[in-house]
Design an enzyme around this catalytic site. Sequence first.
Site, PDB file in Angstrom:
ATOM      1  N   ARG A  10      -2.534  31.238 -19.279  1.00  0.00           N
ATOM      2  CA  ARG A  10      -3.207  30.173 -20.028  1.00  0.00           C
ATOM      3  C   ARG A  10      -2.713  30.231 -21.470  1.00  0.00           C
ATOM      4  O   ARG A  10      -2.508  31.316 -22.020  1.00  0.00           O
ATOM      5  CB  ARG A  10      -4.722  30.386 -19.990  1.00  0.00           C
ATOM      6  CG  ARG A  10      -5.502  29.295 -20.706  1.00  0.00           C
ATOM      7  CD  ARG A  10      -6.995  29.604 -20.719  1.00  0.00           C
ATOM      8  NE  ARG A  10      -7.709  28.646 -21.563  1.00  0.00           N
ATOM      9  CZ  ARG A  10      -8.947  28.811 -21.993  1.00  0.00           C
ATOM     10  NH1 ARG A  10      -9.620  29.909 -21.663  1.00  0.00           N
ATOM     11  NH2 ARG A  10      -9.517  27.903 -22.770  1.00  0.00           N
ATOM     12  N   HIS A  11      -2.501  29.061 -22.065  1.00  0.00           N
ATOM     13  CA  HIS A  11      -1.991  29.005 -23.442  1.00  0.00           C
ATOM     14  C   HIS A  11      -2.862  29.838 -24.395  1.00  0.00           C
ATOM     15  O   HIS A  11      -4.043  30.074 -24.136  1.00  0.00           O
ATOM     16  CB  HIS A  11      -1.919  27.557 -23.932  1.00  0.00           C
ATOM     17  CG  HIS A  11      -3.265  26.880 -24.016  1.00  0.00           C
ATOM     18  ND1 HIS A  11      -4.147  27.090 -25.059  1.00  0.00           N
ATOM     19  CD2 HIS A  11      -3.881  26.018 -23.186  1.00  0.00           C
ATOM     20  CE1 HIS A  11      -5.242  26.379 -24.868  1.00  0.00           C
ATOM     21  NE2 HIS A  11      -5.111  25.720 -23.727  1.00  0.00           N
ATOM     22  N   GLY A  12      -2.263  30.246 -25.511  1.00  0.00           N
ATOM     23  CA  GLY A  12      -3.016  30.953 -26.535  1.00  0.00           C
ATOM     24  C   GLY A  12      -4.072  30.060 -27.171  1.00  0.00           C
ATOM     25  O   GLY A  12      -4.084  28.841 -26.978  1.00  0.00           O
ATOM     26  N   GLN A  13      -4.947  30.676 -27.936  1.00  0.00           N
ATOM     27  CA  GLN A  13      -6.035  29.930 -28.581  1.00  0.00           C
ATOM     28  C   GLN A  13      -5.492  28.723 -29.354  1.00  0.00           C
ATOM     29  O   GLN A  13      -4.545  28.842 -30.130  1.00  0.00           O
ATOM     30  CB  GLN A  13      -6.782  30.840 -29.559  1.00  0.00           C
ATOM     31  CG  GLN A  13      -7.987  30.155 -30.217  1.00  0.00           C
ATOM     32  CD  GLN A  13      -8.524  30.946 -31.400  1.00  0.00           C
ATOM     33  OE1 GLN A  13      -7.829  31.165 -32.387  1.00  0.00           O
ATOM     34  NE2 GLN A  13      -9.755  31.411 -31.279  1.00  0.00           N
ATOM     35  N   SER A  14      -6.108  27.559 -29.121  1.00  0.00           N
ATOM     36  CA  SER A  14      -5.689  26.351 -29.841  1.00  0.00           C
ATOM     37  C   SER A  14      -6.636  26.098 -31.015  1.00  0.00           C
ATOM     38  O   SER A  14      -7.720  26.683 -31.108  1.00  0.00           O
ATOM     39  CB  SER A  14      -5.692  25.136 -28.908  1.00  0.00           C
ATOM     40  OG  SER A  14      -7.031  24.706 -28.665  1.00  0.00           O
ATOM     41  N   GLY A  24      -9.141  18.686 -23.755  1.00  0.00           N
ATOM     42  CA  GLY A  24      -8.579  17.841 -22.706  1.00  0.00           C
ATOM     43  C   GLY A  24      -7.116  17.508 -22.956  1.00  0.00           C
ATOM     44  O   GLY A  24      -6.302  18.392 -23.207  1.00  0.00           O
ATOM     45  N   ARG A 116     -19.305  20.259 -17.385  1.00  0.00           N
ATOM     46  CA  ARG A 116     -18.385  21.378 -17.610  1.00  0.00           C
ATOM     47  C   ARG A 116     -18.241  22.263 -16.385  1.00  0.00           C
ATOM     48  O   ARG A 116     -17.175  22.801 -16.130  1.00  0.00           O
ATOM     49  CB  ARG A 116     -18.882  22.247 -18.776  1.00  0.00           C
ATOM     50  CG  ARG A 116     -18.779  21.587 -20.122  1.00  0.00           C
ATOM     51  CD  ARG A 116     -19.070  22.565 -21.231  1.00  0.00           C
ATOM     52  NE  ARG A 116     -17.995  23.539 -21.355  1.00  0.00           N
ATOM     53  CZ  ARG A 116     -18.104  24.678 -22.039  1.00  0.00           C
ATOM     54  NH1 ARG A 116     -19.229  24.985 -22.637  1.00  0.00           N
ATOM     55  NH2 ARG A 116     -17.082  25.507 -22.116  1.00  0.00           N
ATOM     56  N   HIS A 159      -3.094  25.474 -18.566  1.00  0.00           N
ATOM     57  CA  HIS A 159      -4.429  25.366 -19.163  1.00  0.00           C
ATOM     58  C   HIS A 159      -5.481  25.940 -18.221  1.00  0.00           C
ATOM     59  O   HIS A 159      -5.249  26.093 -17.031  1.00  0.00           O
ATOM     60  CB  HIS A 159      -4.732  23.896 -19.448  1.00  0.00           C
ATOM     61  CG  HIS A 159      -3.658  23.236 -20.265  1.00  0.00           C
ATOM     62  ND1 HIS A 159      -3.734  23.102 -21.628  1.00  0.00           N
ATOM     63  CD2 HIS A 159      -2.458  22.702 -19.902  1.00  0.00           C
ATOM     64  CE1 HIS A 159      -2.631  22.513 -22.069  1.00  0.00           C
ATOM     65  NE2 HIS A 159      -1.845  22.253 -21.039  1.00  0.00           N
ATOM     66  N   ASN A 161      -8.151  24.801 -16.737  1.00  0.00           N
ATOM     67  CA  ASN A 161      -8.547  24.082 -15.518  1.00  0.00           C
ATOM     68  C   ASN A 161      -7.384  23.786 -14.586  1.00  0.00           C
ATOM     69  O   ASN A 161      -7.547  23.833 -13.366  1.00  0.00           O
ATOM     70  CB  ASN A 161      -9.288  22.800 -15.893  1.00  0.00           C
ATOM     71  CG  ASN A 161     -10.698  23.103 -16.372  1.00  0.00           C
ATOM     72  OD1 ASN A 161     -11.500  23.662 -15.637  1.00  0.00           O
ATOM     73  ND2 ASN A 161     -10.989  22.770 -17.616  1.00  0.00           N
TER      74      ASN A 161
END
Length: 207
Positions: A10-14, A24, A116, A159, A161
């Site tokens: 999963r990508h790093g903190q945005s 989203g 959610r 991501h 989800n």
Amino acid sequence: MSERLLVLVRHGQSEWNLKNLFTGWRDVDLTEQGIAEAREAARKLKAQGIRFDVAFTSALKRAQRTLDIILEEMGQTSIPVLKDQALNERDYGDLSGLNKDDARKKWGEEQVLVWRRSYDVPPPGGESLKDTLARTLPYYVQEILPCVLRGERTLVVAHGNSLRALIMVLEKLSPEGILARELATGAPVIYRLNADATVASKLDLAA
């Protein structure tokens, strides 16, 4: 025998993770912490002695940038990278850009929790997890899985989800089981698959 390796990150903190906003499909960048998480993911993968032949990511820059940092840190920037919106985060529709606390004030805590955490109830104008699976799984089966089964060591950076969709299939989880599954930002999950695409082993590097 060639190695059937599939690594999910999963990508790093945005920036919007940090601000507690529904993101989203909104295209936001990584925070400094997110960049550090991507570098740490690369270090963990290097420590496992892993090299990649191909990588997949979404059409959103927080995932693309995480992937770029990982490959740069691992000295593997020359491998093919395929980008597709099938791997995009779930579309939160009318919730996108809203603070999660403000959304609770507007619609009520219970309703926001349903949006959610339910499997098949979408927020207004957006996607449910079931909808996200409906676009992510065919892409996995048609594009990603054949690479893995051919012995191409495969990295997928996407991501929370969209990766849940892949994990649901890999780990044979129920809709309830996948909803409870949390994915840490920047934490690689390493799968080795059998020839029939079932999981032979799993190593979660979240720490």
